[in-house]
Design an enzyme around this catalytic site. Structure first.
Site, PDB file in Angstrom:
ATOM      1  N   LYS A 150      -4.348 -31.642  58.089  1.00 33.53           N
ATOM      2  CA  LYS A 150      -5.317 -31.807  58.577  1.00 33.53           C
ATOM      3  C   LYS A 150      -5.828 -33.142  57.854  1.00 33.53           C
ATOM      4  O   LYS A 150      -6.240 -34.402  59.053  1.00 33.53           O
ATOM      5  CB  LYS A 150      -6.498 -31.132  58.416  1.00 33.53           C
ATOM      6  CG  LYS A 150      -6.226 -29.469  59.575  1.00 33.53           C
ATOM      7  CD  LYS A 150      -7.122 -28.615  59.810  1.00 33.53           C
ATOM      8  CE  LYS A 150      -7.679 -28.077  58.029  1.00 33.53           C
ATOM      9  NZ  LYS A 150      -7.292 -27.430  56.911  1.00 33.53           N
ATOM     10  N   ARG A 190     -14.726 -23.420  62.650  1.00 34.01           N
ATOM     11  CA  ARG A 190     -13.303 -22.700  61.746  1.00 34.01           C
ATOM     12  C   ARG A 190     -13.981 -20.900  62.277  1.00 34.01           C
ATOM     13  O   ARG A 190     -13.621 -20.502  62.053  1.00 34.01           O
ATOM     14  CB  ARG A 190     -14.625 -23.217  60.600  1.00 34.01           C
ATOM     15  CG  ARG A 190     -13.344 -23.264  59.832  1.00 34.01           C
ATOM     16  CD  ARG A 190     -13.927 -23.357  58.403  1.00 34.01           C
ATOM     17  NE  ARG A 190     -12.808 -23.810  57.367  1.00 34.01           N
ATOM     18  CZ  ARG A 190     -12.572 -25.014  56.868  1.00 34.01           C
ATOM     19  NH1 ARG A 190     -12.817 -25.989  57.241  1.00 34.01           N
ATOM     20  NH2 ARG A 190     -11.823 -25.197  55.143  1.00 34.01           N
ATOM     21  N   ARG A 210      -2.300 -31.477  44.928  1.00 25.85           N
ATOM     22  CA  ARG A 210      -3.393 -32.128  45.327  1.00 25.85           C
ATOM     23  C   ARG A 210      -3.912 -32.729  44.582  1.00 25.85           C
ATOM     24  O   ARG A 210      -4.673 -31.823  43.376  1.00 25.85           O
ATOM     25  CB  ARG A 210      -4.033 -31.866  46.829  1.00 25.85           C
ATOM     26  CG  ARG A 210      -5.098 -32.346  47.015  1.00 25.85           C
ATOM     27  CD  ARG A 210      -6.232 -31.939  48.423  1.00 25.85           C
ATOM     28  NE  ARG A 210      -6.788 -30.246  48.445  1.00 25.85           N
ATOM     29  CZ  ARG A 210      -6.608 -29.888  49.445  1.00 25.85           C
ATOM     30  NH1 ARG A 210      -7.035 -30.297  50.913  1.00 25.85           N
ATOM     31  NH2 ARG A 210      -6.961 -28.713  48.978  1.00 25.85           N
ATOM     32  N   ARG A 249     -10.185 -30.237  43.193  1.00 25.83           N
ATOM     33  CA  ARG A 249     -11.019 -29.942  43.477  1.00 25.83           C
ATOM     34  C   ARG A 249     -11.141 -28.233  42.719  1.00 25.83           C
ATOM     35  O   ARG A 249     -10.150 -27.649  43.028  1.00 25.83           O
ATOM     36  CB  ARG A 249     -10.586 -29.809  45.441  1.00 25.83           C
ATOM     37  CG  ARG A 249     -11.105 -30.680  45.770  1.00 25.83           C
ATOM     38  CD  ARG A 249     -10.689 -30.633  47.847  1.00 25.83           C
ATOM     39  NE  ARG A 249     -10.946 -28.812  48.721  1.00 25.83           N
ATOM     40  CZ  ARG A 249     -10.597 -29.180  49.642  1.00 25.83           C
ATOM     41  NH1 ARG A 249     -10.050 -30.331  50.560  1.00 25.83           N
ATOM     42  NH2 ARG A 249     -10.688 -27.895  50.518  1.00 25.83           N
ATOM     43  N   ARG A 269      -9.395 -18.123  51.035  1.00 29.32           N
ATOM     44  CA  ARG A 269      -9.040 -19.041  51.663  1.00 29.32           C
ATOM     45  C   ARG A 269      -8.519 -19.260  52.885  1.00 29.32           C
ATOM     46  O   ARG A 269      -8.372 -19.011  53.892  1.00 29.32           O
ATOM     47  CB  ARG A 269      -9.480 -20.931  51.439  1.00 29.32           C
ATOM     48  CG  ARG A 269     -10.528 -21.317  50.200  1.00 29.32           C
ATOM     49  CD  ARG A 269      -9.536 -22.295  49.841  1.00 29.32           C
ATOM     50  NE  ARG A 269      -9.409 -23.597  50.552  1.00 29.32           N
ATOM     51  CZ  ARG A 269      -8.790 -24.344  49.536  1.00 29.32           C
ATOM     52  NH1 ARG A 269      -8.692 -24.882  49.046  1.00 29.32           N
ATOM     53  NH2 ARG A 269      -8.556 -25.546  51.295  1.00 29.32           N
TER      54      ARG A 269
HETATM   55  P1  AP5 Z   1      -4.608 -32.501  53.518  1.00 27.04           P
HETATM   56  O1  AP5 Z   1      -4.560 -33.231  54.687  1.00 27.04           O
HETATM   57  O2  AP5 Z   1      -5.828 -32.742  52.682  1.00 27.04           O
HETATM   58  O3  AP5 Z   1      -4.987 -30.775  54.352  1.00 27.04           O
HETATM   59  P2  AP5 Z   1      -6.127 -29.923  55.459  1.00 27.04           P
HETATM   60  O4  AP5 Z   1      -4.913 -29.396  55.986  1.00 27.04           O
HETATM   61  O5  AP5 Z   1      -7.272 -30.692  55.134  1.00 27.04           O
HETATM   62  O6  AP5 Z   1      -6.158 -28.628  53.560  1.00 27.04           O
HETATM   63  P3  AP5 Z   1      -7.831 -28.302  52.959  1.00 27.04           P
HETATM   64  O7  AP5 Z   1      -7.427 -27.564  51.801  1.00 27.04           O
HETATM   65  O8  AP5 Z   1      -9.175 -29.692  53.562  1.00 27.04           O
HETATM   66  O9  AP5 Z   1      -8.537 -27.287  54.441  1.00 27.04           O
HETATM   67  P4  AP5 Z   1      -9.317 -27.006  53.772  1.00 27.04           P
HETATM   68  O10 AP5 Z   1      -9.478 -26.772  55.828  1.00 27.04           O
HETATM   69  O11 AP5 Z   1      -8.709 -25.242  53.676  1.00 27.04           O
HETATM   70  O12 AP5 Z   1     -10.611 -27.813  53.579  1.00 27.04           O
HETATM   71  P5  AP5 Z   1     -12.079 -27.854  53.937  1.00 27.04           P
HETATM   72  O13 AP5 Z   1     -12.319 -29.354  53.434  1.00 27.04           O
HETATM   73  O14 AP5 Z   1     -11.601 -28.122  55.288  1.00 27.04           O
HETATM   74  O15 AP5 Z   1      -3.336 -31.895  52.444  1.00 27.04           O
HETATM   75  C1  AP5 Z   1      -3.028 -31.112  51.357  1.00 27.04           C
HETATM   76  C2  AP5 Z   1      -2.749 -31.612  50.242  1.00 27.04           C
HETATM   77  O16 AP5 Z   1      -0.860 -31.900  50.644  1.00 27.04           O
HETATM   78  C3  AP5 Z   1      -2.671 -33.674  50.043  1.00 27.04           C
HETATM   79  O17 AP5 Z   1      -2.799 -33.714  49.076  1.00 27.04           O
HETATM   80  C4  AP5 Z   1      -2.009 -34.175  51.281  1.00 27.04           C
HETATM   81  O18 AP5 Z   1      -1.205 -35.446  50.178  1.00 27.04           O
HETATM   82  C5  AP5 Z   1      -0.379 -33.043  51.166  1.00 27.04           C
HETATM   83  N1  AP5 Z   1       0.398 -33.691  52.499  1.00 27.04           N
HETATM   84  C6  AP5 Z   1      -0.240 -33.495  53.942  1.00 27.04           C
HETATM   85  N2  AP5 Z   1      -0.106 -33.513  54.919  1.00 27.04           N
HETATM   86  C7  AP5 Z   1       1.560 -33.072  54.104  1.00 27.04           C
HETATM   87  C8  AP5 Z   1       2.727 -33.497  54.615  1.00 27.04           C
HETATM   88  N3  AP5 Z   1       3.263 -33.539  55.788  1.00 27.04           N
HETATM   89  N4  AP5 Z   1       3.684 -33.361  53.997  1.00 27.04           N
HETATM   90  C9  AP5 Z   1       3.796 -33.023  52.542  1.00 27.04           C
HETATM   91  N5  AP5 Z   1       2.609 -33.095  52.250  1.00 27.04           N
HETATM   92  C10 AP5 Z   1       1.346 -33.540  52.671  1.00 27.04           C
HETATM   93  O19 AP5 Z   1     -12.832 -27.494  53.510  1.00 27.04           O
HETATM   94  C11 AP5 Z   1     -13.561 -26.689  52.082  1.00 27.04           C
HETATM   95  C12 AP5 Z   1     -14.042 -25.221  52.598  1.00 27.04           C
HETATM   96  O20 AP5 Z   1     -15.780 -25.816  52.735  1.00 27.04           O
HETATM   97  C13 AP5 Z   1     -14.242 -24.129  52.997  1.00 27.04           C
HETATM   98  O21 AP5 Z   1     -13.246 -23.840  52.196  1.00 27.04           O
HETATM   99  C14 AP5 Z   1     -15.173 -23.887  53.743  1.00 27.04           C
HETATM  100  O22 AP5 Z   1     -15.969 -22.902  52.376  1.00 27.04           O
HETATM  101  C15 AP5 Z   1     -16.476 -25.228  53.637  1.00 27.04           C
HETATM  102  N6  AP5 Z   1     -16.467 -24.944  55.138  1.00 27.04           N
HETATM  103  C16 AP5 Z   1     -15.887 -26.658  56.034  1.00 27.04           C
HETATM  104  N7  AP5 Z   1     -15.322 -26.560  57.079  1.00 27.04           N
HETATM  105  C17 AP5 Z   1     -16.479 -25.915  57.025  1.00 27.04           C
HETATM  106  C18 AP5 Z   1     -16.861 -24.467  58.303  1.00 27.04           C
HETATM  107  N8  AP5 Z   1     -16.969 -25.596  59.841  1.00 27.04           N
HETATM  108  N9  AP5 Z   1     -17.337 -23.640  58.484  1.00 27.04           N
HETATM  109  C19 AP5 Z   1     -17.799 -23.193  57.482  1.00 27.04           C
HETATM  110  N10 AP5 Z   1     -16.905 -23.637  56.278  1.00 27.04           N
HETATM  111  C20 AP5 Z   1     -16.431 -24.333  55.640  1.00 27.04           C
END
Ligand code: AP5
Length: 207
Positions: free
Chosen positions: A13, A88, A122, A152, A163
């Site tokens: 994402k 979410r 990552r 992270r 997660r």
């Molecule tokens: P990346 O693009 O970083 O993936 P992502 O889908 O953004 O994954 P996240 O782990 O960041 O999502 P998340 O939703 O768990 O975490 P968030 O930060 O929102 O890609 C991942 C890796 O793969 C990278 O190294 C990239 O280079 C590589 N890659 C990407 N696309 C690729 C492809 N096509 N091919 C190959 N490689 C690829 O949230 C973190 C925490 O915050 C949550 O757990 C929660 O505690 C809290 N939080 C955040 N938002 C909320 C909410 N709305 N409500 C409640 N708690 C929340």
């Protein structure tokens, strides 16, 4: 244009949203990134959120909804935005209905093997928050700002498992939620970042 990028942890994402927002002049609203910034700055919100994020659990809805409400009112959102990691939960999605309309929800669907491989490789920049993957980037510092790269806290194997389980329980229901509103489009997220990006562009061109 107002978009939501939906998907499991590691689906890509953030990667797609960053590139798409730059190219189309949209604000990139990542609730995960906003929380990490609060944590880095040691704010009360950051201290409260850390317990949840480190455990792989969601931060309470009320906190996140208030944060997004404020963010969406900012000037850079006037031309549109991409919501990355929000909503979410159904409660967050219901709250969003009162904050803003949405043009399309893009569900990035990647296999569990890809989610694990992407998260485990990552690396994040401590300076600008840029995101890299060890399979394609081998330096220990960021090529944009020179900041040191780190893993992270919530990317530890145990936390990742939580997660993904939390995603299935609380976020996956949003797929039906938005399908029911006629807003959902799903893209195969298993290809390269470039292939996923092109698929998203094709969908968005139809808005
Ligand atoms: P990346 O693009 O970083 O993936 P992502 O889908 O953004 O994954 P996240 O782990 O960041 O999502 P998340 O939703 O768990 O975490 P968030 O930060 O929102 O890609 C991942 C890796 O793969 C990278 O190294 C990239 O280079 C590589 N890659 C990407 N696309 C690729 C492809 N096509 N091919 C190959 N490689 C690829 O949230 C973190 C925490 O915050 C949550 O757990 C929660 O505690 C809290 N939080 C955040 N938002 C909320 C909410 N709305 N409500 C409640 N708690 C929340």
């Amino acid at each position: 244009m107002k978009l939501i990028f939906l998907g499991a942890p590691g689906a890509g994402k953030g990667t797609a949203a960053e590139r798409f927002s730059e190219l189309y002049g949209l604000a990139h609203i990542s609730t995960g990134e906003m929380l990490r910034s609060e944590m880095k700055n040691g704010t009360d919100l950051g201290k409260m959120a850390k317990g949840y994020t480190d455990a792989g659990e969601l931060v309470p809805d009320a906190v996140i909804i208030a944060m997004v409400k404020k963010r969406i009112r900012a000037r850079d959102c006037e031309n549109g935005f991409i919501l990355d990691g929000f909503p979410r939960t159904v409660a967050q999605a219901d709250a969003l209905l009162e904050i803003s309309d949405i043009d399309m929800v893009i569900n990035i669907d990647a296999s569990i093997d890809n989610l694990i491989a992407r998260i485990s490789g990552r690396r994040m920049c401590c300076g600008c928050g840029a995101c890299f993957h060890t399979s394609r980037y081998h330096d220990e510092t960021c090529n944009k700002c020179g900041g040191k790269l780190y893993i992270r806290d919530d990317d530890k194997e145990e936390t990742v498992r939580t997660r993904i389980a939390v995603y299935h329980e609380k976020t996956q229901p949003l797929i039906d939620y938005y399908a029911g509103k006629g807003l959902l489009k799903t893209v195969d997220g298993n290809g390269t970042s470039e292939q996923v990006f092109v698929k998203i562009e094709e969908l968005v061109a139809k808005i």
